[in-house]
Design an enzyme around this catalytic site. Sequence first.
Site, PDB file in Angstrom:
ATOM      1  N   LYS A  54       0.841  -1.202   0.000  1.00 51.12           N
ATOM      2  CA  LYS A  54       0.000   0.000   0.000  1.00 51.12           C
ATOM      3  C   LYS A  54       0.871   1.245   0.000  1.00 51.12           C
ATOM      4  O   LYS A  54       0.612   2.211  -0.721  1.00 51.12           O
ATOM      5  CB  LYS A  54      -0.933   0.006   1.224  1.00 51.12           C
ATOM      6  CG  LYS A  54      -2.079  -0.988   1.095  1.00 51.12           C
ATOM      7  CD  LYS A  54      -2.829  -1.182   2.408  1.00 51.12           C
ATOM      8  CE  LYS A  54      -3.880  -2.286   2.237  1.00 51.12           C
ATOM      9  NZ  LYS A  54      -4.550  -2.665   3.492  1.00 51.12           N
ATOM     10  N   GLN A  98      -4.352  -1.167   9.681  1.00 53.28           N
ATOM     11  CA  GLN A  98      -4.336  -2.510   9.091  1.00 53.28           C
ATOM     12  C   GLN A  98      -4.951  -3.520  10.061  1.00 53.28           C
ATOM     13  O   GLN A  98      -4.529  -3.622  11.217  1.00 53.28           O
ATOM     14  CB  GLN A  98      -2.883  -2.899   8.748  1.00 53.28           C
ATOM     15  CG  GLN A  98      -2.764  -4.223   8.017  1.00 53.28           C
ATOM     16  CD  GLN A  98      -3.400  -4.211   6.623  1.00 53.28           C
ATOM     17  OE1 GLN A  98      -3.235  -3.266   5.861  1.00 53.28           O
ATOM     18  NE2 GLN A  98      -4.150  -5.252   6.303  1.00 53.28           N
ATOM     19  N   ASP A 121     -10.850   3.461   4.352  1.00 58.09           N
ATOM     20  CA  ASP A 121     -11.314   2.069   4.298  1.00 58.09           C
ATOM     21  C   ASP A 121     -12.845   2.017   4.241  1.00 58.09           C
ATOM     22  O   ASP A 121     -13.413   0.972   3.928  1.00 58.09           O
ATOM     23  CB  ASP A 121     -10.841   1.307   5.554  1.00 58.09           C
ATOM     24  CG  ASP A 121      -9.694   0.350   5.251  1.00 58.09           C
ATOM     25  OD1 ASP A 121      -9.522  -0.026   4.070  1.00 58.09           O
ATOM     26  OD2 ASP A 121      -8.981  -0.036   6.203  1.00 58.09           O
TER      27      ASP A 121
END
Length: 293
Positions: A54, A98, A121
Amino acid sequence: MTACIIDGKAIAAELRIKIALEVRRLAAEHRLVPGLAVILIGDNPASEIYVRNKARATRDAGMQSSVHRLSGATTQRDLLALISDLNSNAAVHGILVQLPLPPHIDAQAVIEAIEPAKDVDGFHPLNAGRLAIGLPGLVPCTPLGCIMLAKTIHPSLAGRDALVIGRSNIVGKPLAQLLLRENATVTIAHSKTKDLPAVSRRADLVFAAVGQAHMVRGAWIKPGATVIDVGINRVPGAGGKPRLAGDVAYSEAREVAGAITPVPGGVGPMTIACLLANTVRAACTIIGVSTTL
Ligand code: NAD
């Protein structure tokens, strides 16, 4: 029939070029450099790879990337303090923690601590709620990528029978909401669904997001249907070396389906590209400029 293979890697690469061009335009016209902060807690090897990928993709697109690596013993209080700092940092437009988190940390409290405007997200209840009632907001990356892949085969999903297998908050539920927004007729299956093979055989599109390698068999697929495989499972490969497998029995399903995504090289690359797009969208919304993405 042998299915058309939906090349997620190539489609994601195209999207990433579009994003990089948009990032260049935003820098030139608005002096805006979108910034993504990623927080990684502990030393889960799979999470480490995802975070590295990422961060690299963020930099490659011309955006600002910061990675905050915290020990597995970090307290929830310290993590929330870092999120609070990032919420008020004007150079940070997207914040991603994460998952999974260590068991002593309440993941829901962490998700809810992220400023909704920076929640790239799309897991914050405010963004989930906006998606559910059809308002604009940040939408989870994997479901967004699934829809983009499906639309390479069916530019309009209106009226199609779509089956989503899995009802998690991060994939199944938001994917079903997006399909509704596209006017598909949506069925959500889960671990208590009766006769899933029969339900699946009625679907024009099957989205498998279960986390069980090869669960969806070729015989579950209606001839000509489109199959989007979200699953990422580690299974023993040649010589005992682990390899990645999807939730769909790929070699069986591709003989029946009209189109299918491979694993790896299907949904995975789209997830990262959509994360970059969400970061650009978040940055533009925060500073009040429009974006082509
Ligand atoms: P999860 O474990 O949170 O949810 C799994 C869902 O599957 C649950 O809703 C459960 O009801 C359902 N389920 C379990 N057994 C079932 C059965 N026998 N029949 C029908 N439904 C069943 O998982 P998740 O986070 O939604 O992830 C699903 C898969 O997608 C995993 O393999 C994960 O690694 C993968 N994933 C991939 C990406 C990507 O970028 N490609 C992103 C996120 C998740």
